[in-house]
Design an enzyme around this catalytic site. Sequence first.
Site, PDB file in Angstrom:
ATOM      1  N   GLU A 194      41.628  32.669  35.188  1.00  0.00           N
ATOM      2  CA  GLU A 194      41.442  31.298  34.711  1.00  0.00           C
ATOM      3  C   GLU A 194      41.199  30.434  35.934  1.00  0.00           C
ATOM      4  O   GLU A 194      41.714  30.720  37.030  1.00  0.00           O
ATOM      5  CB  GLU A 194      42.670  30.801  33.938  1.00  0.00           C
ATOM      6  CG  GLU A 194      42.973  31.574  32.661  1.00  0.00           C
ATOM      7  CD  GLU A 194      41.873  31.512  31.625  1.00  0.00           C
ATOM      8  OE1 GLU A 194      41.101  30.525  31.639  1.00  0.00           O
ATOM      9  OE2 GLU A 194      41.767  32.449  30.820  1.00  0.00           O
TER      10      GLU A 194
ATOM     11  N   HIS B 186      42.578  26.413  29.034  1.00  0.00           N
ATOM     12  CA  HIS B 186      43.718  27.245  29.442  1.00  0.00           C
ATOM     13  C   HIS B 186      45.078  26.571  29.287  1.00  0.00           C
ATOM     14  O   HIS B 186      46.101  27.252  29.207  1.00  0.00           O
ATOM     15  CB  HIS B 186      43.544  27.763  30.876  1.00  0.00           C
ATOM     16  CG  HIS B 186      43.315  26.692  31.918  1.00  0.00           C
ATOM     17  ND1 HIS B 186      44.243  25.731  32.232  1.00  0.00           N
ATOM     18  CD2 HIS B 186      42.239  26.463  32.726  1.00  0.00           C
ATOM     19  CE1 HIS B 186      43.778  24.963  33.192  1.00  0.00           C
ATOM     20  NE2 HIS B 186      42.554  25.363  33.501  1.00  0.00           N
TER      21      HIS B 186
ATOM     22  N   HIS C  88      43.326  30.179  26.213  1.00  0.00           N
ATOM     23  CA  HIS C  88      42.983  31.271  27.113  1.00  0.00           C
ATOM     24  C   HIS C  88      44.124  31.483  28.113  1.00  0.00           C
ATOM     25  O   HIS C  88      44.666  30.534  28.666  1.00  0.00           O
ATOM     26  CB  HIS C  88      41.703  30.947  27.897  1.00  0.00           C
ATOM     27  CG  HIS C  88      40.472  30.998  27.055  1.00  0.00           C
ATOM     28  ND1 HIS C  88      39.288  31.518  27.515  1.00  0.00           N
ATOM     29  CD2 HIS C  88      40.239  30.604  25.784  1.00  0.00           C
ATOM     30  CE1 HIS C  88      38.367  31.431  26.565  1.00  0.00           C
ATOM     31  NE2 HIS C  88      38.926  30.869  25.506  1.00  0.00           N
TER      32      HIS C  88
ATOM     33  N   ASP D 111      41.104  39.548  34.337  1.00  0.00           N
ATOM     34  CA  ASP D 111      40.614  38.251  33.860  1.00  0.00           C
ATOM     35  C   ASP D 111      41.180  37.162  34.755  1.00  0.00           C
ATOM     36  O   ASP D 111      42.258  37.322  35.352  1.00  0.00           O
ATOM     37  CB  ASP D 111      41.032  38.007  32.408  1.00  0.00           C
ATOM     38  CG  ASP D 111      40.400  36.729  31.848  1.00  0.00           C
ATOM     39  OD1 ASP D 111      39.157  36.660  31.793  1.00  0.00           O
ATOM     40  OD2 ASP D 111      41.146  35.807  31.487  1.00  0.00           O
TER      41      ASP D 111
ATOM     42  N   ASP E 289      44.355  37.706  27.831  1.00  0.00           N
ATOM     43  CA  ASP E 289      42.949  38.051  27.659  1.00  0.00           C
ATOM     44  C   ASP E 289      42.653  39.434  28.230  1.00  0.00           C
ATOM     45  O   ASP E 289      41.837  40.181  27.678  1.00  0.00           O
ATOM     46  CB  ASP E 289      42.057  37.004  28.324  1.00  0.00           C
ATOM     47  CG  ASP E 289      42.011  35.702  27.534  1.00  0.00           C
ATOM     48  OD1 ASP E 289      42.670  35.632  26.476  1.00  0.00           O
ATOM     49  OD2 ASP E 289      41.329  34.759  27.973  1.00  0.00           O
TER      50      ASP E 289
END
Length: 236
Positions: free
Chosen positions: A10, A58, A153, A8, A158
């Site tokens: 960001e 985030h 997040h 994942d 995640d």
Amino acid sequence: MTRQIVLDTETTGLSADTGDRIIEIGCVELVGRKLTGNNLHLYLNPERDSHEDALKVHGISNEFLRDKPKFAEVADDFLHYVQGAEIIIHNAAFDLGFLDKELERLQRPAFESFVDRVTDTLAMARQLYPGKRNSLDALCDRLEVDNSGRTLHGALLDAELLAEVYINLTRGQEALLIDLGDAGGPGRVAERVDLSGFELPVLVASERERAAHEAVLAEIDQASGERTVWRQQEPL
């Protein structure tokens, strides 16, 4: 044994094509569908500020990222980590777009050229649950994965949640495993068996077994006051 990396990212915003950059990469390793603890977590200096809307998602401040390495400084280590693995991503097109753009800046090939394949859990979920919400949070709720710690997040958190979601999404798809005991040698405990070529025999009940079965049905029928469903149906 298959090595899988749940990944994942960001980012500073939603568009890699207009200059948004990766600020965090989280990777969780699965081997034999089990977490190994060999994870990778990177914060990156994107050389630009995050959009206000992205900050709300985030919560990683621009100041926090100022002294972090740039993607170019960690690219080799990152690519070595994912080399040859199956990569599992939720909404893969988004993350791949950003990874490819970062590699393009370094005049490197696209991300998928370094890995075995990419599996998109969003596409999987849409096939399994058409017409339903299939965000990571929605899948956690549906598959009973505890996401109570996810207030913002974060790439590593995640990825950890997605690993659990993926295992639950694919539960029941494993091939039959047969224990080999000592015959398999060191490190080999199971072998995948393809059952597609087997023709299973049909065993027909004997007259004695049929009579015993009818006797049991008669007892149940009597106990229910002759209201059993099978007595009300016409014989085929």
